[in-house]
Design a protein around this motif. Structure first.
Motif, PDB file in Angstrom:
ATOM      1  N   ALA A 109      -0.011   4.812   0.238  1.00 52.55           N
ATOM      2  CA  ALA A 109      -1.074   5.800   0.444  1.00 52.55           C
ATOM      3  C   ALA A 109      -0.730   7.180  -0.113  1.00 52.55           C
ATOM      4  O   ALA A 109      -1.570   7.794  -0.774  1.00 52.55           O
ATOM      5  CB  ALA A 109      -1.430   5.879   1.920  1.00 52.55           C
ATOM      6  N   ILE A 131      -8.010   3.167   0.130  1.00 50.79           N
ATOM      7  CA  ILE A 131      -6.659   2.835   0.600  1.00 50.79           C
ATOM      8  C   ILE A 131      -6.635   2.736   2.126  1.00 50.79           C
ATOM      9  O   ILE A 131      -5.943   1.895   2.689  1.00 50.79           O
ATOM     10  CB  ILE A 131      -5.632   3.858   0.075  1.00 50.79           C
ATOM     11  CG1 ILE A 131      -5.404   3.609  -1.421  1.00 50.79           C
ATOM     12  CG2 ILE A 131      -4.318   3.768   0.844  1.00 50.79           C
ATOM     13  CD1 ILE A 131      -4.429   4.521  -2.091  1.00 50.79           C
ATOM     14  N   ALA A 132      -7.402   3.572   2.797  1.00 52.72           N
ATOM     15  CA  ALA A 132      -7.447   3.564   4.266  1.00 52.72           C
ATOM     16  C   ALA A 132      -7.968   2.240   4.812  1.00 52.72           C
ATOM     17  O   ALA A 132      -7.684   1.880   5.958  1.00 52.72           O
ATOM     18  CB  ALA A 132      -8.309   4.715   4.765  1.00 52.72           C
ATOM     19  N   VAL A 161       0.862  -1.181   0.000  1.00 57.56           N
ATOM     20  CA  VAL A 161       0.000   0.000   0.000  1.00 57.56           C
ATOM     21  C   VAL A 161       0.903   1.237   0.000  1.00 57.56           C
ATOM     22  O   VAL A 161       1.770   1.366   0.859  1.00 57.56           O
ATOM     23  CB  VAL A 161      -0.923   0.030   1.240  1.00 57.56           C
ATOM     24  CG1 VAL A 161      -1.757   1.298   1.251  1.00 57.56           C
ATOM     25  CG2 VAL A 161      -1.824  -1.203   1.276  1.00 57.56           C
ATOM     26  N   GLY A 189      -1.352   7.125  -3.682  1.00 61.89           N
ATOM     27  CA  GLY A 189      -2.680   6.678  -4.087  1.00 61.89           C
ATOM     28  C   GLY A 189      -2.653   5.381  -4.878  1.00 61.89           C
ATOM     29  O   GLY A 189      -3.454   5.167  -5.778  1.00 61.89           O
ATOM     30  N   ALA A 248      -8.329   7.648  -1.588  1.00 62.96           N
ATOM     31  CA  ALA A 248      -7.828   7.618  -0.212  1.00 62.96           C
ATOM     32  C   ALA A 248      -8.763   6.832   0.706  1.00 62.96           C
ATOM     33  O   ALA A 248      -8.304   6.113   1.603  1.00 62.96           O
ATOM     34  CB  ALA A 248      -7.641   9.040   0.303  1.00 62.96           C
TER      35      ALA A 248
END
Length: 93
Positions: free
Chosen positions: A36, A67-68, A34, A39, A64
């Motif tokens: 973040a 991704i969180a 990942v 993105g 976002a």
């Protein structure tokens, strides 16, 4: 009156059948990385039928918010699409 009922029920059945036929197909995968700030998320995935792609490891763009919800090693089901020429995760299950 019976003909009207039959036509109405047939139309409803065809409409529902068509809706189901166009439902998104989720693909299984494992999150490898990942990123973040960029993105991006790297996913080892099964065949992406909707994009006509074989199973492989690849990098996808993602919002976002999505991704969180992701962490390395997560087993996920997702949909992806081409958005502005880039492959993007569009939904998680």
């Amino acid at each position: 009156m019976n003909i009207l009922k039959t036509v109405t029920m047939t139309t409803l059945a065809l409409t529902l059948g068509t809706t189901v036929a166009f439902a998104e197909t989720f693909t299984k995968g494992v999150v490898k990385k990942v990123d973040a700030p960029a993105g991006k998320v790297t996913i080892i995935h099964e065949e992406l039928v909707s994009l006509d792609m074989p199973a492989m490891t690849m990098v996808f763009r993602a919002d976002a918010e999505l991704i969180a919800k992701l962490a390395e090693g997560d087993e996920i089901e997702f949909t992806a699409d081409r958005v502005e020429g880039k492959l993007k995760v569009t939904a998680l299950k």
